[in-house]
Design a protein around this motif. Sequence first.
Motif, PDB file in Angstrom:
ATOM      1  N   ASN A   1       0.822  -1.206   0.000  1.00  0.00           N
ATOM      2  CA  ASN A   1       0.000   0.000   0.000  1.00  0.00           C
ATOM      3  C   ASN A   1       0.859   1.260   0.000  1.00  0.00           C
ATOM      4  OD1 ASN A   1      -2.384  -1.433  -0.025  1.00  0.00           O
ATOM      5  ND2 ASN A   1      -2.596  -1.458   2.211  1.00  0.00           N
TER       6      ASN A   1
ATOM      7  N   LYS B   1       2.013   1.848  -3.496  1.00  0.00           N
ATOM      8  CA  LYS B   1       0.940   2.253  -4.397  1.00  0.00           C
ATOM      9  C   LYS B   1       0.450   3.665  -4.109  1.00  0.00           C
ATOM     10  CE  LYS B   1      -2.402  -0.609  -5.075  1.00  0.00           C
ATOM     11  NZ  LYS B   1      -3.455  -1.627  -4.841  1.00  0.00           N
ATOM     12  N   HIS B   2       0.285   4.001  -2.821  1.00  0.00           N
ATOM     13  CA  HIS B   2      -0.414   5.230  -2.462  1.00  0.00           C
ATOM     14  C   HIS B   2       0.488   6.333  -1.909  1.00  0.00           C
ATOM     15  CE1 HIS B   2      -4.018   2.894  -3.123  1.00  0.00           C
ATOM     16  NE2 HIS B   2      -3.683   2.035  -2.145  1.00  0.00           N
TER      17      HIS B   2
ATOM     18  N   PRO C   1       0.492   9.871  -6.213  1.00  0.00           N
ATOM     19  CA  PRO C   1       0.369   8.440  -6.512  1.00  0.00           C
ATOM     20  C   PRO C   1      -0.182   8.210  -7.918  1.00  0.00           C
ATOM     21  CG  PRO C   1      -1.413   9.139  -5.078  1.00  0.00           C
ATOM     22  CD  PRO C   1      -0.495  10.328  -5.206  1.00  0.00           C
TER      23      PRO C   1
ATOM     24  N   HIS D   1      -9.668  -2.875  -2.965  1.00  0.00           N
ATOM     25  CA  HIS D   1      -9.812  -2.428  -1.577  1.00  0.00           C
ATOM     26  C   HIS D   1     -10.176  -3.590  -0.647  1.00  0.00           C
ATOM     27  CE1 HIS D   1      -9.590   1.663  -3.132  1.00  0.00           C
ATOM     28  NE2 HIS D   1     -10.574   1.358  -3.973  1.00  0.00           N
TER      29      HIS D   1
ATOM     30  N   TYR E   1       0.927   7.492   7.167  1.00  0.00           N
ATOM     31  CA  TYR E   1      -0.113   6.487   7.428  1.00  0.00           C
ATOM     32  C   TYR E   1       0.468   5.413   8.335  1.00  0.00           C
ATOM     33  CZ  TYR E   1      -4.442   3.988   6.301  1.00  0.00           C
ATOM     34  OH  TYR E   1      -5.675   3.403   6.367  1.00  0.00           O
TER      35      TYR E   1
END
Length: 380
Positions: free
Chosen positions: A300, A303-304, A334, A341, A368
């Motif tokens: 993640n 990717k983000h 990104p 999801h 995050y």
Amino acid sequence: MTRRGATRNGLTRRGVPAVLLDVLLVLVALADTWANVDLGQQPAVSCALLGSFALLLRRRLPLTTFLLTVPTAMVSDAVFATLAALYTLASLSRHRVLLACCALTYAIIDFLPWPWSTLRANELSGTHNVVHLIYAVATAAAPVFLGQLVQARRELSLRLTEITEAREHERLLTAQGVLARERAQLAREMHDVVSHQVSLIAVQAGALQVSSQDPEAKRGAAAIRRLSVQTLDELRHMVSVLRASGSRPTELTPQPSLADLQRLVDGSGMEAELKTDLPEGLSPPVQRAVYRTVQEALTNVRKHAPGATATVRLHHVNGRVEVTVTNTAPTRPPLPLPGAHHGLLGLRQRAELLGGTVTAGPTPDGGYELHLDLPREGAG
């Protein structure tokens, strides 16, 4: 083995305990004795008591029980025990000749007066005696027919149960056949489409690694090529597993453990640091949950949060395993990559099965954080 016709686990079909039903029959037979036998006649009372208590043996020794109740009907008007024993014998026996003989024996005993030495020839004639004979035969035949009907019903129920089980087995075989065809089709799709596209990615990444002059681009291309090759290996094994449906089980790829975490972090294609103080000997499900959580978190981040750095911390506190993956704010926007999801949802479900929890959310500095909390041995 259980005798044919015997109740299962001591229960009758309606759920009444078999012993309780036998005791109830004995009580009714004793009441019949009290009402129809002169208590001053010791032989008749003894025969009646013997026949009444013999009903306790009717399930295991039905013929013996009937023979023990015959004297009761011979010397008195207490016939309940004899009829109950005759019904039980008919419900458990397939021997039609034996049943006919027993029924005829009871009919003769019921028709002829006792003692037989007092019988006179002229007493067997007349309309009254014909009616009495018909009544005696009907009384003897009724429990036999009822017992045979119960036996036929019981056997029909068993046959229906066997048919239902056979149909369920056939349905299962049909479902397995459909599943095998679907697995074969999925294997073909994975081999022809997915493997081909991943191969192209690996080739293009290799070409980029050779032709590019930018060191950072070379490292990125090398990481893409390495991950593509690993993905191809996993795809090939998955295809072999799918194609092995219906044959000998294929050994699955060894599941990842904590020993593979450092290699996972090093091959993440980003700047990441692993800090761990977990002890050895954690259960395999817990180790797999930790590995998959870190793997999903790093995926993640790539990717983000392009350009971000990540820190993976693994701790063991008070019998619980805690995993925290934190990343900084991204330095580049990104890329719009497809995703269903389902990653975090799968992690939460895996953690709940092991008695743990997964929480995730943004940090104050724009990054995050994902946190996993599990018991050391997993849920029992």
